[in-house]
Motif scaffolding. Sequence first.
Motif, mmCIF file in Angstrom:
data_model
loop_
_atom_site.group_PDB
_atom_site.id
_atom_site.type_symbol
_atom_site.label_atom_id
_atom_site.label_comp_id
_atom_site.label_asym_id
_atom_site.label_seq_id
_atom_site.Cartn_x
_atom_site.Cartn_y
_atom_site.Cartn_z
ATOM 1 N N GLY A 37 49.957 36.637 84.268
ATOM 2 C CA GLY A 37 50.401 36.946 83.368
ATOM 3 C C GLY A 37 51.044 38.146 83.727
ATOM 4 N N SER A 38 50.833 38.852 84.753
ATOM 5 C CA SER A 38 51.180 39.837 85.181
ATOM 6 C C SER A 38 52.351 39.879 86.382
ATOM 7 C CB SER A 38 49.728 40.926 86.421
ATOM 8 O OG SER A 38 49.914 40.332 87.336
ATOM 9 N N LEU A 39 53.307 38.502 86.509
ATOM 10 C CA LEU A 39 53.989 38.230 87.223
ATOM 11 C C LEU A 39 55.278 38.743 86.425
ATOM 12 C CD1 LEU A 39 54.482 34.435 88.001
ATOM 13 C CD2 LEU A 39 53.871 36.671 90.063
ATOM 14 N N GLY A 40 55.051 39.012 85.202
ATOM 15 C CA GLY A 40 56.098 39.841 84.095
ATOM 16 C C GLY A 40 56.522 41.393 84.708
ATOM 17 N N LYS A 41 55.379 41.887 85.003
ATOM 18 C CA LYS A 41 55.719 43.287 86.021
ATOM 19 C C LYS A 41 55.967 43.458 87.253
ATOM 20 C CE LYS A 41 51.568 43.926 83.169
ATOM 21 N NZ LYS A 41 50.068 43.907 83.494
ATOM 22 N N LEU A 42 56.728 42.204 87.530
ATOM 23 C CA LEU A 42 56.956 42.462 89.207
ATOM 24 C C LEU A 42 58.772 43.133 88.853
ATOM 25 C CD1 LEU A 42 54.601 39.914 91.095
ATOM 26 C CD2 LEU A 42 54.696 42.582 91.211
ATOM 27 N N PRO A 43 59.123 42.787 89.798
ATOM 28 C CA PRO A 43 60.643 43.179 89.811
ATOM 29 C C PRO A 43 60.961 41.620 90.129
ATOM 30 C CG PRO A 43 59.751 44.450 91.601
ATOM 31 C CD PRO A 43 58.496 43.777 90.580
ATOM 32 N N PRO A 44 62.141 40.913 89.608
ATOM 33 C CA PRO A 44 62.309 40.240 89.489
ATOM 34 C C PRO A 44 62.613 39.290 90.725
ATOM 35 C CG PRO A 44 64.104 41.264 88.005
ATOM 36 C CD PRO A 44 63.307 42.469 88.865
ATOM 37 N N GLU A 45 63.079 39.841 91.692
ATOM 38 C CA GLU A 45 63.131 39.691 92.976
ATOM 39 C C GLU A 45 61.732 38.911 93.740
ATOM 40 O OE1 GLU A 45 64.632 42.352 92.579
ATOM 41 O OE2 GLU A 45 63.783 43.957 93.682
ATOM 42 N N ALA A 49 57.914 33.831 94.265
ATOM 43 C CA ALA A 49 58.127 33.838 94.887
ATOM 44 C C ALA A 49 56.303 34.097 95.154
ATOM 45 C CB ALA A 49 58.603 35.166 96.444
ATOM 46 N N ARG A 50 56.072 35.018 94.010
ATOM 47 C CA ARG A 50 54.640 36.004 93.367
ATOM 48 C C ARG A 50 53.733 34.183 92.982
ATOM 49 N NH1 ARG A 50 50.493 36.274 95.394
ATOM 50 N NH2 ARG A 50 48.861 37.803 93.560
ATOM 51 N N GLY A 51 55.088 33.655 91.584
ATOM 52 C CA GLY A 51 54.494 32.758 90.804
ATOM 53 C C GLY A 51 54.158 31.014 91.940
ATOM 54 N N ALA A 52 55.271 30.884 92.541
ATOM 55 C CA ALA A 52 55.182 29.244 93.409
ATOM 56 C C ALA A 52 53.516 29.636 94.140
ATOM 57 C CB ALA A 52 56.043 29.831 94.276
ATOM 58 N N GLU A 53 53.626 31.003 94.853
ATOM 59 C CA GLU A 53 52.122 31.830 94.921
ATOM 60 C C GLU A 53 51.143 31.209 94.176
ATOM 61 O OE1 GLU A 53 52.643 34.869 98.517
ATOM 62 O OE2 GLU A 53 50.751 35.473 97.438
ATOM 63 N N ILE A 54 50.612 32.056 93.473
ATOM 64 C CA ILE A 54 49.748 31.829 92.125
ATOM 65 C C ILE A 54 49.283 30.414 92.057
ATOM 66 C CG2 ILE A 54 48.609 33.190 90.339
ATOM 67 C CD1 ILE A 54 50.501 34.710 90.339
#
Length: 338
Positions: A37-45, A49-54
């Motif tokens: 849910g907190s992915l949206g707060k990350l910078p787009p670039e 990568a973080r999404g794939a990781e989670i």
Amino acid sequence: MQEQALQDIAAASTLEALQQVKTKYVGKSGLVTRELGSLGKLPPEERKARGAEINAVRAALDAALTEREAVLRRAALDARLASEAIDVTLPGLSLPAGGLHPITRVYDDLIEIFTKLGYDAVEGPEVEDEHHNFEALNVPWYHPARDLQDTFWLQDGRLLRTHTSPMQVRYMVDHTPPLKIVARGKVYRYEATDATHEAMFHQLEGLVVGDGIRMSDLKGTVAEMARGLFGGSARVRFQPSYYPFTEPGADFAVWWENPRGESKWLELGGCGMVHPNVFKAVDDLREAAGKERIYEGKTGFAFGLGPERIAMLKYGIPDIRYFYANDPKVIGQFRGEL
Ligand code: FA5
């Protein structure tokens, strides 16, 4: 986090504990779910990568959860099967069951003996008319033998049969000789009861009709019956007697030793050669019904006995009234077990 989660999953020892682990990490507000849910707060670039990781963590946790759940379910099932196991070698609980009445047992023995000898087993009405119960059996209204069998009278000249002998008449009217029958059933007499007499009791009637039937056939048959009932060494005694429907007539008794070593002559019943007047009465009834006269000139024997007397001796019952008092202490001794 993944490592910790995998450890928690492996450590969950019950399905409930596993459910808690599942809620903690991948439930609606679980740690992994919140990360996503907190992915949206990350910078787009960084997001991709973080999404794939989670997602990889989530997939690993899902797989581990599914596997652990299967293991725990199997263990729970095994435990349940073990606790509910039935030891089929343990002796069962015995339940009280109904049993056959002693009179039924004696009847069953008698019917078996006679069907083996080729007899047909028949039954007839308990409410009779005077003609079949007395008249056709050579007992006219003025005959003193009527007093020997005191009668329960019903309306319209009908009565409760005082013996099973009317079945001789009924059967011969409807059938052609040669014939061999036994007729069982209840009979009634208007008399005071005592240890060996009841107002309602049972009889078994036997009738054999053909050509050249002799007294010796009757004696052999009664002896065969006695051996069937009381064993191979049973002895039979015949004594002259009088029945209006036989000529000659006899009473028969059996010498029998019971399991307690007591022995005595047991009067079982009456018998004799069928009186010619009975054959004549049967032919008269046949003629009245539009049938041929076929019994005159035939020969036959008949017998009638009381199963109560046999059951009393066989089972050591001292009083005939016990059979019909329905006292559980008496009847209970003839119970079976399931
Ligand atoms: C008759 O009833 C004849 N019909 C028997 C017969 C048939 C004779 C064919 C010849 C040819 P009797 O009344 O004796 O006979 O009874 C026969 C048997 O019934 C007796 O031997 C006895 O075992 C039984 N019996 C008679 N009266 C009673 C009673 N009140 N209670 C219990 N048993 C009885």
